[in-house]
Design an enzyme around this catalytic site. Structure first.
Site, PDB file in Angstrom:
ATOM      1  N   CYS A 159      -5.607  -2.877   2.932  1.00  0.00           N
ATOM      2  CA  CYS A 159      -5.371  -2.705   4.361  1.00  0.00           C
ATOM      3  C   CYS A 159      -6.607  -3.015   5.209  1.00  0.00           C
ATOM      4  O   CYS A 159      -6.995  -4.172   5.363  1.00  0.00           O
ATOM      5  CB  CYS A 159      -4.856  -1.287   4.619  1.00  0.00           C
ATOM      6  SG  CYS A 159      -4.198  -1.041   6.292  1.00  0.00           S
ATOM      7  N   LYS A 170      -9.838   2.087  -2.910  1.00  0.00           N
ATOM      8  CA  LYS A 170     -10.296   1.622  -1.603  1.00  0.00           C
ATOM      9  C   LYS A 170     -11.664   2.192  -1.261  1.00  0.00           C
ATOM     10  O   LYS A 170     -11.884   3.398  -1.330  1.00  0.00           O
ATOM     11  CB  LYS A 170      -9.270   2.029  -0.539  1.00  0.00           C
ATOM     12  CG  LYS A 170      -9.533   1.441   0.838  1.00  0.00           C
ATOM     13  CD  LYS A 170      -8.403   1.809   1.798  1.00  0.00           C
ATOM     14  CE  LYS A 170      -8.593   1.162   3.164  1.00  0.00           C
ATOM     15  NZ  LYS A 170      -7.509   1.539   4.094  1.00  0.00           N
ATOM     16  N   GLU A 184       0.833  -1.204   0.000  1.00  0.00           N
ATOM     17  CA  GLU A 184       0.000   0.000   0.000  1.00  0.00           C
ATOM     18  C   GLU A 184       0.871   1.258   0.000  1.00  0.00           C
ATOM     19  O   GLU A 184       1.802   1.385   0.791  1.00  0.00           O
ATOM     20  CB  GLU A 184      -0.880  -0.011   1.253  1.00  0.00           C
ATOM     21  CG  GLU A 184      -1.769   1.215   1.410  1.00  0.00           C
ATOM     22  CD  GLU A 184      -2.501   1.223   2.738  1.00  0.00           C
ATOM     23  OE1 GLU A 184      -3.477   1.985   2.859  1.00  0.00           O
ATOM     24  OE2 GLU A 184      -2.100   0.466   3.652  1.00  0.00           O
TER      25      GLU A 184
END
Length: 496
Positions: A364, A312, A256
């Site tokens: 994440c 995301k 990330e």
């Protein structure tokens, strides 16, 4: 007074036991005495006492289980230790109120139920579901997560983490009935543990040849990452490591926000990296994007014959966006984020097409949301999560994060790649087993093979809905039995 203090200490300890069921300890069997202790403490309590006892248990559970929040506050916001302790205590105390509310409701409405074990276990699952939704959700420390290595684990691909939680909770609460010498409850207890041995060992099948992968862990110091020096070091680290892995590899993955800059700023670097890759090698990396309207996204993009990108969808409260920004911005260093304010991506995004396979993504924090990952898995043959677990420091957080990623692989019958900045970088098979992992806090290139999988587990098809419905039905059944019993007791009193 002495008895009340003893009860309080025991409940705090029972809640803390919950943390030991999870990684890195993996003492999954402690979930049963932990939950049994809570239910036993509530049996003779008034609703008011139940609320306080439930809160003690919840506070102990969160204080022991998510103590890493304090580490994140100091690592992330560079706040003082005092601020970190105060904010962590406040968070854990507030989260404990959810279990306090469950305990009060159970004693208020189910105290005369003929089957209190069923209603208590069902309410526990509904409390977990609420926790996974409220304020964008914090489905951490779920009871089912602790059972990834227990004999109950085969329930996961059937109904996901919440069904696994329900089976675990029922085992603990039925154990209370057995302790009260209601021996007939041994039968359903045994069934919960025998049925998993009868379930299919594998719900999915290979969809193609194995893919050779290399996951790069740069171990860049978070304190300098977003500085000019950090940008230079990140470019040097990942370009050098990529050149070393460019042979005989189908897919290279950076973690990330591997390069601490916007995609537009990194364009020239990425073009150079793409030119250094072999014709049959693709690369995926986490990176920040900014669109023409100035909105920023936490994304995964690809180089060298990669189709699609991912943005995301579940952002981290206080980490990637600031709730109540007008009230909190500028009040504490912790709330002044070192990265741009982010915008969530669409809830429904197509998988990436890479190296002849389709890959579903979770960046994440998203990997802790079982239904988000199931939605990605429906149209994907592999799963990928890129993460920056540097915020956790040397706490238990990265290990818990990895454990949840393992459960997502098991739930969906998909191999999963986990590339992180400083660990735990790992390759996970479709049964949730870690087949390879890199050491934490070191620069490392983790290589291995993963197999694309086809077919859907029952959980991938339906998500958590059936488990929630089952919990609601058990709750309503217990309430109906309680109301009927209370009515009969009232009639008997009137008759006498």
């Amino acid at each position: 007074m002495a008895r009340s203090i003893a009860v309080a200490i025991c409940l705090l300890a029972a809640g803390a036991l919950h943390a030991l069921t999870l990684a890195p300890f993996h003492w999954w069997w402690l979930a049963l005495p932990s939950l049994t202790a809570l239910m036993l403490s509530l049996h003779s309590a008034s609703p008011k006492q139940a609320f306080f006892r439930g809160w003690l248990y919840g506070a102990g559970m969160f204080l022991a289980g998510v103590s890493w929040i304090g580490v994140s506050i100091t690592q992330h916001g560079q706040s003082s230790l005092i601020v970190a302790v105060v904010l962590t205590l406040a968070f854990c105390i507030l989260m404990g109120l959810l279990i306090a509310g469950q305990a009060w409701i159970w004693r208020r409405f189910w105290r005369h139920s003929a089957y209190p074990a069923l209603s208590f276990a069902a309410l526990w699952i509904l409390q977990e579901a609420l926790r996974g939704w409220m304020l964008t959700g914090f489905p951490w420390l779920l009871l089912g997560t602790s059972q990834i290595d227990s004999p109950l684990a085969p329930w996961a691909p059937v109904g996901g983490v919440y069904l696994l939680s329900l089976m675990t909770a029922l085992t603990g609460t039925l154990g209370v009935e057995v302790l009260r010498r209601r021996w007939s409850f041994l039968v359903p207890m045994a069934a919960l543990w025998i049925v998993p041995f009868l379930l299919p060992a594998q719900w999915t099948t290979p969809a193609g040849k194995p893919i050779r992968v290399a996951l790069l862990q740069g171990n860049l110091d978070q304190r300098i990452k977003w500085t000019a020096q950090g940008q230079r070091e990140a470019v040097n680290i990942y370009t050098t490591m990529t050149q070393e892995q460019a042979r005989d590899i189908d897919l290279i993955v950076w973690p990330e926000a591997a390069l601490p800059m916007l995609e537009q700023e990194a364009q020239q670097i990425l073009e150079q990296v793409a030119s250094d890759l072999g014709p049959d090698t693709a690369l995926l990396t986490g990176i920040l994007q900014r669109d023409s309207e100035g909105r920023s996204y936490n994304s995964v993009i690809g180089l060298n014959d990669v189709q699609g990108e991912y943005q995301k969808a579940h952002l981290v409260p206080f980490g990637e966006y600031l709730p109540f920004q007008s009230l909190l911005a500028g009040t504490l260093a912790f709330f002044d984020l070192p990265v741009p304010r982010l915008t969530p991506g669409s809830g429904e995004q197509a998988p990436l097409h890479v190296a002849g396979a389709t890959i579903g993504n979770a960046i994440c924090y998203e990997i802790i949301f079982a239904d988000h990952v199931a939605q990605q898995a429906r149209n994907a043959e592999l799963l990928l999560t890129v993460s920056n677990d540097t915020w956790f420091g040397r706490s238990i957080g990265p290990h818990q994060h990895l454990q949840m990623a393992r459960l997502r692989a098991l739930e969906n019958g998909r191999h999963l790649l986990r590339a992180t900045s400083n660990g735990v970088t790992a390759i996970i098979d479709s049964q949730g087993h870690v087949t390879a992992r890199a050491p934490q806090f070191e620069q490392a290139s983790l290589t291995g093979e993963v197999t694309p999988m086809q077919g859907l587990t029952p959980f991938t098809r339906t998500g958590s809905g059936p488990a929630w419905i089952l919990a609601a039905v058990l709750t309503l059944l217990g309430l109906q039995l309680n109301l009927s019993r209370s009515k009969n007791d009232a009639l008997d009193e009137k008759g006498t």
